[in-house]
Design a protein around this motif. Structure first.
Motif, PDB file in Angstrom:
ATOM      1  N   SER A   1      -7.034  -2.090  -1.714  1.00 37.31           N
ATOM      2  CA  SER A   1      -6.881  -3.372  -1.023  1.00 37.31           C
ATOM      3  C   SER A   1      -7.799  -4.470  -1.527  1.00 37.31           C
ATOM      4  O   SER A   1      -7.583  -5.647  -1.209  1.00 37.31           O
TER       5      SER A   1
ATOM      6  N   THR B   1      -1.025   5.422  -0.206  1.00 35.55           N
ATOM      7  CA  THR B   1      -2.461   5.152  -0.152  1.00 35.55           C
ATOM      8  C   THR B   1      -3.088   6.072   0.886  1.00 35.55           C
ATOM      9  O   THR B   1      -2.724   6.025   2.071  1.00 35.55           O
TER      10      THR B   1
ATOM     11  N   VAL C   1      -7.879   3.371   0.719  1.00 35.78           N
ATOM     12  CA  VAL C   1      -7.490   2.093   1.316  1.00 35.78           C
ATOM     13  C   VAL C   1      -8.339   0.939   0.796  1.00 35.78           C
ATOM     14  O   VAL C   1      -7.806  -0.099   0.376  1.00 35.78           O
TER      15      VAL C   1
ATOM     16  N   LEU D   1       0.790  -1.229   0.000  1.00 36.46           N
ATOM     17  CA  LEU D   1       0.000   0.000   0.000  1.00 36.46           C
ATOM     18  C   LEU D   1       0.823   1.280   0.000  1.00 36.46           C
ATOM     19  O   LEU D   1       0.293   2.345  -0.326  1.00 36.46           O
ATOM     20  N   ASP D   2       2.098   1.219   0.363  1.00 37.22           N
ATOM     21  CA  ASP D   2       2.900   2.456   0.427  1.00 37.22           C
ATOM     22  C   ASP D   2       4.364   2.170   0.082  1.00 37.22           C
ATOM     23  O   ASP D   2       5.246   2.274   0.924  1.00 37.22           O
TER      24      ASP D   2
ATOM     25  N   THR E   1       1.746  -3.090   4.605  1.00 42.13           N
ATOM     26  CA  THR E   1       1.610  -1.681   4.948  1.00 42.13           C
ATOM     27  C   THR E   1       2.729  -1.261   5.885  1.00 42.13           C
ATOM     28  O   THR E   1       3.091  -2.003   6.799  1.00 42.13           O
TER      29      THR E   1
ATOM     30  N   VAL F   1       0.118   2.884   6.452  1.00 40.61           N
ATOM     31  CA  VAL F   1      -1.304   2.985   6.129  1.00 40.61           C
ATOM     32  C   VAL F   1      -2.120   2.329   7.242  1.00 40.61           C
ATOM     33  O   VAL F   1      -1.836   1.206   7.658  1.00 40.61           O
TER      34      VAL F   1
END
Length: 314
Positions: free
Chosen positions: A40, A31, A36, A6-7, A48, A51
């Motif tokens: 996802s 994100t 999110v 996510l990041d 993550t 996040v």
């Protein structure tokens, strides 16, 4: 497995090939809270760093089986909700120890030697104006012979103690505040009163929040240097800025703030004194550290896929 990071920007461009080899991999630079769920959806595994995955979010992601936190701290994941929803959670510990220790001593040596001030003077052309071969405008002090108090004696605290001993410092280990003093430890207030250098390496908990505030700062030596590479919130930032401005302590090196990224209203951000070095939460982030982090996350995912428990918190 469908694996989603996510990041990825928090991994500083490090190769993500270890994740790609484990399944169908997708990554997002960053994100936001609003993104999110969208980012996802369909993932079996979520990775993550910062996040936030709270109960409301996790309840909307029925496919998720494993959350891998790309860090040691897991305060961005609701562990209770994850357990209730049958989602495994794993983190990574110890990957950044050499990096954090190095940065800790970079802050200490810069502040003791006023290196940052001398560098600035050289950049401003002050050396060329000197009447002698060098400049001795600011104090330059050694670690050797100094009393260095460590708050938090986990793997990081122990590694800092090893390096401090190599420098010739007298290392003392601060006991938890208002706790019985264990063998080999020094009562908390006695430790901060006697220390020339105080280095914080404990986690942020309800007990450690504002662990060092105005009262504790007032007890420190006027020559004391305070280092925080642990977590924002352990040292009260308003009180520290005041103590620095009033020369209650000599200096501070801070790598973490209560709110990150930093805000202009933070008293340490707005503080302009030469006795503070503020760095943007980089102590953990050497290239080698992040490579180790990615490797350990991939091993966590691989173990989970084989029904094994590795670095599991839930």
């Amino acid at each position: 497995m469908n694996i989603t990071l996510l990041d990825s920007d928090t991994l500083a461009g490090t190769s993500l090939k270890p994740f790609q080899e484990l399944g169908k991999f997708k990554s997002y630079p960053l994100t936001s809270t609003e993104q999110v769920i969208t980012h996802s959806l369909g993932a079996d595994v979520l990775i993550t760093n910062k996040v936030v995955l709270n109960r409301e979010t996790l309840a909307q992601l029925p496919a998720v089986k494993l959350i891998c936190v790309a860090a040691t701290g897991t305060n961005n994941v609701d562990l209770i909700a994850a357990k209730e929803l049958g989602i495994a959670v794993a983190n990574v510990a110890g990957y950044s120890t050499p990096s954090v220790v190095q940065h800790t001593f970079a802050l200490i040596t810069n502040l003791l030697g006023n290196t940052h001030r001398y560098i600035n003077d050289c950049q401003q052309g002050q050396w060329q104006q000197s009447q002698m071969f060098c400049r001795l405008d600011y104090s330059f002090n050694e670690i050797a012979g100094k009393t260095l108090a460590i708050i938090g004696y986990g793997s990081l605290g122990k590694a800092v103690a090893t390096v401090a001993n190599a420098f010739g410092a007298h290392v003392i280990l601060a006991e938890r505040k208002n706790h019985p003093v264990r063998q080999g430890r020094t009562e908390f207030y006695q430790a901060i009163k006697s220390a020339d250098i105080i280095s914080v390496h404990c986690p942020l908990t309800d007990e450690s929040r504002d662990l060092i505030s105005a009262e504790e700062l007032s007890m420190m030596k006027p020559c004391a240097i305070l280092i925080n590479t642990a977590r924002g919130g352990i040292v009260n930032e308003t009180d520290l800025a005041h103590a620095l401005a009033e020369n209650q302590i000599a200096a501070a090196g801070v790598d973490v703030l209560t709110k990150e990224p930093a805000t202009d209203t933070n008293p340490l951000v707005s503080y302009q004194g030469h006795n503070l070095i503020l760095t943007p939460h980089i102590a953990w982030a050497s290239e080698e550290s992040i490579i180790r982090l990615v490797k350990q996350i991939s091993l966590n995912i691989s173990a989970f896929s084989q029904g094994e428990s590795r670095n599991r918190l839930v």
